[in-house]
Design a protein around this motif. Structure first.
Motif, short mmCIF file in Angstrom:
data_model
loop_
_atom_site.label_atom_id
_atom_site.label_comp_id
_atom_site.label_asym_id
_atom_site.label_seq_id
_atom_site.Cartn_x
_atom_site.Cartn_y
_atom_site.Cartn_z
N MET A 1 55.72 -81.24 -23.83
CA MET A 1 55.22 -80.16 -24.64
C MET A 1 53.75 -79.89 -24.31
O MET A 1 53.35 -78.73 -24.20
N VAL A 2 52.96 -80.96 -24.16
CA VAL A 2 51.54 -80.79 -23.87
C VAL A 2 51.35 -80.15 -22.49
O VAL A 2 50.53 -79.23 -22.33
N ALA A 3 52.11 -80.61 -21.50
CA ALA A 3 52.00 -80.03 -20.16
C ALA A 3 52.39 -78.55 -20.18
O ALA A 3 51.73 -77.72 -19.54
N ALA A 4 53.44 -78.22 -20.93
CA ALA A 4 53.85 -76.82 -21.04
C ALA A 4 52.77 -75.98 -21.73
O ALA A 4 52.53 -74.84 -21.36
N LEU A 5 52.11 -76.56 -22.74
CA LEU A 5 51.05 -75.83 -23.42
C LEU A 5 49.87 -75.59 -22.48
O LEU A 5 49.29 -74.50 -22.46
N ARG A 6 49.53 -76.60 -21.66
CA ARG A 6 48.47 -76.41 -20.66
C ARG A 6 48.83 -75.26 -19.72
O ARG A 6 48.00 -74.39 -19.43
N ASP A 7 50.08 -75.27 -19.24
CA ASP A 7 50.52 -74.20 -18.34
C ASP A 7 50.48 -72.84 -19.03
O ASP A 7 50.10 -71.83 -18.43
N PHE A 8 50.87 -72.81 -20.31
CA PHE A 8 50.84 -71.56 -21.06
C PHE A 8 49.42 -71.02 -21.18
O PHE A 8 49.17 -69.83 -20.98
N LEU A 9 48.46 -71.90 -21.49
CA LEU A 9 47.07 -71.47 -21.63
C LEU A 9 46.53 -70.93 -20.31
O LEU A 9 45.80 -69.94 -20.28
N GLY A 44 45.57 -89.79 -38.74
CA GLY A 44 45.93 -91.08 -38.15
C GLY A 44 47.34 -91.15 -37.59
O GLY A 44 47.65 -92.05 -36.83
N ARG A 45 48.19 -90.19 -37.94
CA ARG A 45 49.58 -90.20 -37.47
C ARG A 45 49.89 -89.07 -36.49
O ARG A 45 51.00 -89.00 -35.97
N GLN A 46 48.94 -88.18 -36.26
CA GLN A 46 49.22 -87.06 -35.36
C GLN A 46 49.33 -87.52 -33.92
O GLN A 46 48.78 -88.55 -33.54
N LEU A 47 50.06 -86.75 -33.13
CA LEU A 47 50.21 -87.05 -31.71
C LEU A 47 49.05 -86.50 -30.88
O LEU A 47 48.63 -87.10 -29.90
N TRP A 48 48.54 -85.33 -31.29
CA TRP A 48 47.47 -84.64 -30.57
C TRP A 48 46.26 -85.54 -30.44
O TRP A 48 45.75 -86.05 -31.44
N ALA A 49 45.81 -85.76 -29.23
CA ALA A 49 44.63 -86.56 -28.92
C ALA A 49 44.80 -88.05 -29.23
O ALA A 49 43.84 -88.78 -29.29
N GLY A 58 46.85 -86.36 -24.67
CA GLY A 58 47.83 -85.42 -25.23
C GLY A 58 47.24 -84.21 -25.92
O GLY A 58 47.93 -83.55 -26.69
N GLN A 59 46.00 -83.88 -25.65
CA GLN A 59 45.43 -82.65 -26.21
C GLN A 59 44.98 -81.76 -25.07
O GLN A 59 44.65 -82.24 -24.00
N THR A 60 44.99 -80.47 -25.29
CA THR A 60 44.73 -79.53 -24.20
C THR A 60 43.32 -78.94 -24.21
O THR A 60 43.01 -78.13 -23.35
N MET A 61 42.49 -79.35 -25.13
CA MET A 61 41.14 -78.80 -25.17
C MET A 61 40.35 -79.23 -23.93
O MET A 61 39.62 -78.45 -23.34
N ALA A 62 40.48 -80.50 -23.54
CA ALA A 62 39.76 -81.02 -22.39
C ALA A 62 40.62 -80.88 -21.14
O ALA A 62 41.85 -80.93 -21.21
N PRO A 63 39.99 -80.71 -19.99
CA PRO A 63 40.75 -80.68 -18.74
C PRO A 63 41.54 -81.99 -18.57
O PRO A 63 41.12 -83.04 -19.05
N SER A 64 42.64 -81.90 -17.88
CA SER A 64 43.55 -83.04 -17.72
C SER A 64 43.04 -84.01 -16.64
O SER A 64 43.21 -83.78 -15.46
#
Length: 178
Positions: A1-9, A44-49, A58-64
């Protein structure tokens, strides 16, 4: 999902859609926002970052940033700035470069059995254009560590060309600090 979001952005950044497409995409995105709303959890339970097994946690704000090798003293990896990070003229946005450095040096500063730290300062020197769409080398290393202070350095290169370099001071948190 994160990779797809990066591609979408990256696709959004590169696109110039017509009005009808923009309206449909907006509706689709709003529907997905609604679907995800029911899964909201405390920080504390989120997947993002928080996914240590994924580039950028797992977050898209920073370059991969993809680690090739490293230990608690240094790290080497690669990054490709996508179209989402375009500042103009084929170059990465000037704010994306220190964002990458903060991610790389922060991970290194907190590696091993060290207590967590926060960035106190991050100084970035731009040496040449940091191109988008090209695989770049990234290196980070410890310079010194005294008490709670950790000084680290990093560089981004494109072949033999030094694109940017940085120095960061990270301060270890006290046990009572969040």
């Amino acid at each position: 999902m994160v990779a797809a979001l990066r591609d979408f952005l990256d696709a959004v950044a590169a696109a110039g859609p017509d009005t009808a497409t923009t309206v449909h995409l907006t509706q689709d995105l709003r529907a997905w926002i609604g679907r995800l709303a029911e899964f909201a959890v405390p920080e504390g339970r989120q997947l993002w970052a928080r996914r240590l097994d994924l580039p950028g946690h797992g977050q898209t704000m920073a370059p991969s940033f993809v680690v090739v090798s490293g230990d608690q003293h240094s790290v080497h990896g690669t990054v490709t700035f996508g179209r989402y990070f375009l500042g103009g003229g084929g170059a990465a946005h000037g704010g994306a470069v220190p964002l990458l450095f903060d991610e790389v040096l922060g991970q290194l500063a907190n590696s091993g059995d060290r207590p967590p730290s926060r960035t106190a300062y991050l100084h970035t020197d731009y040496r040449s254009i940091t191109p988008i769409g090209e695989e770049l080398e990234v290196r980070g290393w410890f310079v010194s560590e005294q008490g709670r202070k950790r000084i680290l350095r990093a560089e981004i290169t494109h072949g033999e060309t030094l694109c940017a370099e940085a120095e960061g001071l990270f301060i270890a948190l006290r046990p009572e600090q969040p």
